[in-house]
Design an enzyme around this catalytic site. Structure first.
Site, PDB file in Angstrom:
ATOM      1  N   ARG A  35       0.288   7.737  -2.641  1.00 22.59           N
ATOM      2  CA  ARG A  35       0.900   8.777  -1.806  1.00 22.59           C
ATOM      3  C   ARG A  35       2.368   8.986  -2.174  1.00 22.59           C
ATOM      4  NH1 ARG A  35      -1.166   6.035   3.487  1.00 22.59           N
ATOM      5  NH2 ARG A  35      -1.810   4.516   1.925  1.00 22.59           N
TER       6      ARG A  35
ATOM      7  N   SER B 194      -8.247  -4.585   5.068  1.00 24.30           N
ATOM      8  CA  SER B 194      -8.844  -4.278   3.766  1.00 24.30           C
ATOM      9  C   SER B 194      -9.234  -5.546   2.981  1.00 24.30           C
ATOM     10  CB  SER B 194      -7.891  -3.403   2.935  1.00 24.30           C
ATOM     11  OG  SER B 194      -7.570  -2.224   3.621  1.00 24.30           O
TER      12      SER B 194
ATOM     13  N   GLU C  70     -12.511  -4.403  -4.177  1.00 21.98           N
ATOM     14  CA  GLU C  70     -13.017  -3.037  -3.954  1.00 21.98           C
ATOM     15  C   GLU C  70     -12.312  -2.002  -4.829  1.00 21.98           C
ATOM     16  OE1 GLU C  70     -12.244  -5.159  -1.261  1.00 21.98           O
ATOM     17  OE2 GLU C  70     -14.380  -5.652  -1.174  1.00 21.98           O
ATOM     18  N   ASN C  71     -11.145  -2.366  -5.380  1.00 17.06           N
ATOM     19  CA  ASN C  71     -10.372  -1.380  -6.157  1.00 17.06           C
ATOM     20  C   ASN C  71     -11.033  -0.989  -7.485  1.00 17.06           C
ATOM     21  OD1 ASN C  71      -7.133  -2.626  -5.008  1.00 17.06           O
ATOM     22  ND2 ASN C  71      -8.280  -0.844  -4.298  1.00 17.06           N
TER      23      ASN C  71
ATOM     24  N   ARG D  33     -12.199   2.693  -8.086  1.00 23.93           N
ATOM     25  CA  ARG D  33     -11.289   3.812  -8.409  1.00 23.93           C
ATOM     26  C   ARG D  33     -11.636   4.374  -9.790  1.00 23.93           C
ATOM     27  NH1 ARG D  33      -5.433   2.604  -5.701  1.00 23.93           N
ATOM     28  NH2 ARG D  33      -6.280   1.919  -3.708  1.00 23.93           N
TER      29      ARG D  33
ATOM     30  N   ASP E 242       0.827  -1.211   0.000  1.00 24.83           N
ATOM     31  CA  ASP E 242       0.000   0.000   0.000  1.00 24.83           C
ATOM     32  C   ASP E 242       0.863   1.264   0.000  1.00 24.83           C
ATOM     33  OD1 ASP E 242      -2.331   1.435  -0.037  1.00 24.83           O
ATOM     34  OD2 ASP E 242      -2.819   1.134   2.081  1.00 24.83           O
TER      35      ASP E 242
ATOM     36  N   ARG F  41      -0.622   9.220 -10.025  1.00 27.72           N
ATOM     37  CA  ARG F  41      -0.694   7.972  -9.246  1.00 27.72           C
ATOM     38  C   ARG F  41      -0.107   6.792 -10.016  1.00 27.72           C
ATOM     39  NH1 ARG F  41      -3.890   7.633  -4.819  1.00 27.72           N
ATOM     40  NH2 ARG F  41      -4.339   5.466  -5.259  1.00 27.72           N
TER      41      ARG F  41
END
Ligand code: IPE
Ligand code: IPE
Ligand code: MG
Length: 258
Positions: free
Chosen positions: A42, A214, A85-86, A89, A38, A51
């Site tokens: 960032r 997650s 869940e990604n 995005r 992860d 990203r």
């Protein structure tokens, strides 16, 4: 004059600091490491990059870590690459990730396969593009006879989906009369997961400072040692991996005993 008065402040602190082992005990390696990779986004943001640049750097980081684990003699590594869940995005990011993963699997035949790594994809494949599904079959077949580390790439993986699929399969077998309700055991459930036949992770590493699972390997992590680090995944080095293993080796695993 006491023996300590001759020590400078720094030496004094060193003297009392509990000595941390600096080398890995090769007799006590985790058999299986789970990794929640992860912090790519960032990492990129900090550098003023899109990203996607973080994901690219994350893929390079992954290659280094898997190679190091393989050299060390670790038997299994499961890496969380894309969660169920990604998909939520932005489409542009999902497309980039899917393309990156496709390239990674393709490239693995030249790089990781040569390192004797066995590559497997875990997760629900039906939602992936045909191109990726075909590439998964190819890469798995290409590396199936390797004898090094088994690398499970969790791709469209979610532990709840995994357990739901397992429960459906078991219910189906009961309905067909192939097994009875009494045959359902923790071992049977484990064997029906994507990681069936593999040991549970001994160590889970999550980077980027988030302290949560997650939806990763909820069943298999029941007794895993958890290691959370603030390092962002593209910054995670082999030295950081070694630190995680050293910390793991300092833990006292009781499995409910005393
Ligand atoms: C992990 O990095 C990679 C994937 C989830 C695909 P992120 O993309 O989640 O990076 P952050 O958490 O936004 O920094
Ligand atoms: C978990 O990271 C999934 C992967 C590393 C592939 P996320 O970044 O998606 O998780 P949350 O949203 O912070 O829980
Ligand atoms: Mg994240």
């Amino acid at each position: 004059m006491s023996a300590f008065s001759a020590l400078s402040g720094k030496d004094f602190a060193m003297f009392f600091k509990k000595k941390k082992p600096s080398a890995i005990d090769m007799e006590n390696l985790p058999k299986h490491i789970g990794v929640i990779m992860d912090g790519n986004g960032r990492w990129a943001k900090k550098r003023g990059l899109p990203r996607s640049a973080g994901h690219k750097a994350g893929a390079d980081s992954l290659k280094k870590i898997v190679t190091a684990c393989n050299k060390m003699g670790i038997r299994y590594i499961t890496v969380y690459a894309f969660s169920t869940e990604n998909w939520s995005r932005p489409k542009e990011e999902v497309d980039y990730l899917m393309n990156l993963l496709l390239g990674y699997l393709r490239d693995a035949e030249n790089t990781l396969a040569g390192e004797n790594v066995v590559i497997r994809a875990i997760g629900s494949r039906a939602e992936l593009s045909e191109e990726i599904q075909e590439q998964i079959i190819k890469t798995e077949a290409f590396t199936a006879n390797n004898t090094g580390i088994v690398m499970n790439i969790a791709l469209n993986y979610g532990a709840r989906e995994e357990l739901t699929t397992a429960v459906r399969g078991i219910a189906d077998d009961v309905q067909k009369g192939e097994i009875t309700v009494g045959d359902i055991s923790p071992e049977l459930i484990s064997s029906r997961l994507y990681t069936g036949g593999q040991p549970d992770p001994d160590l889970l590493i999550r980077t980027s400072g988030e302290i949560r699972l997650s939806n990763f390997m909820l069943w298999q992590l029941a007794y895993s040692e958890m290691y959370f680090t603030d390092k962002l995944w593209p910054d995670f080095t082999v030295r950081d991996l070694e630190d995680a293993i050293i910390e793991y080796q300092r833990r006292n695993r009781r499995f409910g005993g005393v």
